[in-house]
Design an enzyme around this catalytic site. Structure first.
Site, PDB file in Angstrom:
ATOM      1  N   PHE A   1      13.574   6.135  10.403  1.00 48.70           N
ATOM      2  CA  PHE A   1      12.303   5.526  10.052  1.00 48.70           C
ATOM      3  C   PHE A   1      11.293   6.631   9.752  1.00 48.70           C
ATOM      4  CE2 PHE A   1       8.251   3.394  10.534  1.00 48.70           C
ATOM      5  CZ  PHE A   1       8.478   2.277   9.751  1.00 48.70           C
TER       6      PHE A   1
ATOM      7  N   GLU B   1       7.586   2.012  -6.321  1.00 44.62           N
ATOM      8  CA  GLU B   1       7.711   1.563  -4.931  1.00 44.62           C
ATOM      9  C   GLU B   1       7.876   2.756  -3.992  1.00 44.62           C
ATOM     10  OE1 GLU B   1       7.349  -0.291  -2.576  1.00 44.62           O
ATOM     11  OE2 GLU B   1       8.583  -2.074  -2.506  1.00 44.62           O
ATOM     12  N   ASP B   2       7.560   2.546  -2.720  1.00 46.74           N
ATOM     13  CA  ASP B   2       7.690   3.654  -1.776  1.00 46.74           C
ATOM     14  C   ASP B   2       9.130   3.903  -1.353  1.00 46.74           C
ATOM     15  OD1 ASP B   2       7.820   1.279  -0.313  1.00 46.74           O
ATOM     16  OD2 ASP B   2       6.333   1.850   1.179  1.00 46.74           O
TER      17      ASP B   2
ATOM     18  N   ASP C   1      15.145   0.014   1.306  1.00 47.94           N
ATOM     19  CA  ASP C   1      16.003   0.009   2.489  1.00 47.94           C
ATOM     20  C   ASP C   1      17.090  -1.057   2.282  1.00 47.94           C
ATOM     21  OD1 ASP C   1      17.106   0.202   4.984  1.00 47.94           O
ATOM     22  OD2 ASP C   1      15.348  -0.461   6.098  1.00 47.94           O
TER      23      ASP C   1
ATOM     24  N   LYS D   1       0.810  -1.188   0.000  1.00 44.12           N
ATOM     25  CA  LYS D   1       0.000   0.000   0.000  1.00 44.12           C
ATOM     26  C   LYS D   1       0.861   1.264   0.000  1.00 44.12           C
ATOM     27  CE  LYS D   1      -3.210  -2.437   3.033  1.00 44.12           C
ATOM     28  NZ  LYS D   1      -3.657  -2.554   4.447  1.00 44.12           N
ATOM     29  N   GLY D   2       2.132   1.098   0.324  1.00 43.13           N
ATOM     30  CA  GLY D   2       2.998   2.247   0.584  1.00 43.13           C
ATOM     31  C   GLY D   2       3.146   3.222  -0.574  1.00 43.13           C
TER      32      GLY D   2
HETATM   33  P1  5GP Z   1      13.561  -3.434   2.012  1.00 41.99           P
HETATM   34  O1  5GP Z   1      13.112  -4.784   1.552  1.00 41.99           O
HETATM   35  O2  5GP Z   1      14.221  -2.616   0.954  1.00 41.99           O
HETATM   36  O3  5GP Z   1      14.407  -3.521   3.266  1.00 41.99           O
HETATM   37  O4  5GP Z   1      12.312  -2.668   2.549  1.00 41.99           O
HETATM   38  C1  5GP Z   1      11.334  -2.138   1.776  1.00 41.99           C
HETATM   39  C2  5GP Z   1      10.061  -2.021   2.549  1.00 41.99           C
HETATM   40  O5  5GP Z   1      10.298  -1.839   3.966  1.00 41.99           O
HETATM   41  C3  5GP Z   1       9.327  -0.794   2.096  1.00 41.99           C
HETATM   42  O6  5GP Z   1       8.481  -1.067   0.993  1.00 41.99           O
HETATM   43  C4  5GP Z   1       8.580  -0.393   3.364  1.00 41.99           C
HETATM   44  O7  5GP Z   1       7.366  -1.105   3.435  1.00 41.99           O
HETATM   45  C5  5GP Z   1       9.483  -0.839   4.502  1.00 41.99           C
HETATM   46  N1  5GP Z   1      10.348   0.272   4.982  1.00 41.99           N
HETATM   47  C6  5GP Z   1      11.697   0.370   4.917  1.00 41.99           C
HETATM   48  N2  5GP Z   1      12.126   1.522   5.471  1.00 41.99           N
HETATM   49  C7  5GP Z   1      11.006   2.181   5.889  1.00 41.99           C
HETATM   50  C8  5GP Z   1      10.788   3.445   6.538  1.00 41.99           C
HETATM   51  O8  5GP Z   1      11.681   4.249   6.862  1.00 41.99           O
HETATM   52  N3  5GP Z   1       9.491   3.752   6.787  1.00 41.99           N
HETATM   53  C9  5GP Z   1       8.450   2.944   6.478  1.00 41.99           C
HETATM   54  N4  5GP Z   1       7.235   3.361   6.789  1.00 41.99           N
HETATM   55  N5  5GP Z   1       8.623   1.752   5.862  1.00 41.99           N
HETATM   56  C10 5GP Z   1       9.888   1.374   5.574  1.00 41.99           C
END
Ligand code: 5GP
Length: 178
Positions: free
Chosen positions: A151, A98-99, A102, A42-43
């Site tokens: 975060f 994508e939102d 990380d 949903k992000g």
């Molecule tokens: P990754 O797989 O790259 O570690 O993480 C991606 C997902 O982790 C994002 O789509 C999101 O849902 C969540 N995420 C990572 N960092 C943040 C952050 O700073 N804030 C929020 N709300 N979600 C995050």
């Protein structure tokens, strides 16, 4: 909600200015093509709504919903598909919207998954990128903003399903999740 935010990272005006630039770049890069914008729910919902309006060439849209196992602040990279793609992506130019990236694990999973649908090309557009969090190398063609390892919530991004409707991107106070 606002009392849980320690600082505003990007306000509405900054977000919209940057998204306009991204839209212009995508319109130029895909001129003469009709890419499929694939929004990851949903992000990325708010980002998608603004990004598609800033693109001036024809696009198709589709949505995928995924959830990642693990605690609600860190992705494990093990992704469960809650809603699959509807559009036939065979031979299409696909842009994943994508939102935030990380660790990069979720995006890597998504790219591998979409590649199996034989798109003509596959690119990624993310609103936020946290370079210091990357655990794997994953290419991203369009990035809204690079951010430090904080975060963040708002503008579609949540903590425990809250704060998505904030119109800005802000840093969540640690006391809210610790
Ligand atoms: P990754 O797989 O790259 O570690 O993480 C991606 C997902 O982790 C994002 O789509 C999101 O849902 C969540 N995420 C990572 N960092 C943040 C952050 O700073 N804030 C929020 N709300 N979600 C995050």
């Amino acid at each position: 909600m606002i009392q849980d935010i320690s600082a505003i990272m990007f306000d509405e005006r900054q977000i919209h200015t940057r998204i306009k630039e991204l839209g212009e770049q995508i319109s130029k890069d895909y001129c003469g093509k009709t890419p499929v914008l694939l929004c990851i729910l949903k992000g990325a919902s708010m980002f998608m709504a603004d990004l598609m309006r800033s693109i001036t060439i024809p696009v198709e849209i589709d949505f995928m919903a995924i959830s990642s196992y693990g605690d609600s602040r860190k992705s494990s990279g093990v992704v469960q598909i809650k809603k699959d793609v509807d559009v036939n992506l065979d031979g299409r130019h696909v842009i994943i919207v994508e939102d935030i990236v990380d660790t990069g694990l979720s995006l890597k999973y998504l790219k591998d998954y979409i590649s199996k649908h034989n798109p003509n090309s596959l690119a990624t557009c993310v609103l936020l990128d946290k370079p210091s969090g990357h655990k794997i190398e994953v290419s991203v063609e369009y990035i809204g903003f690079q951010v430090a390892n904080e975060f963040v919530v708002g503008y579609g991004l949540d903590y425990a399903q809250k704060y998505r409707n904030l119109p800005f991107i802000g840093i969540l106070k640690e006391e809210v999740y610790s």
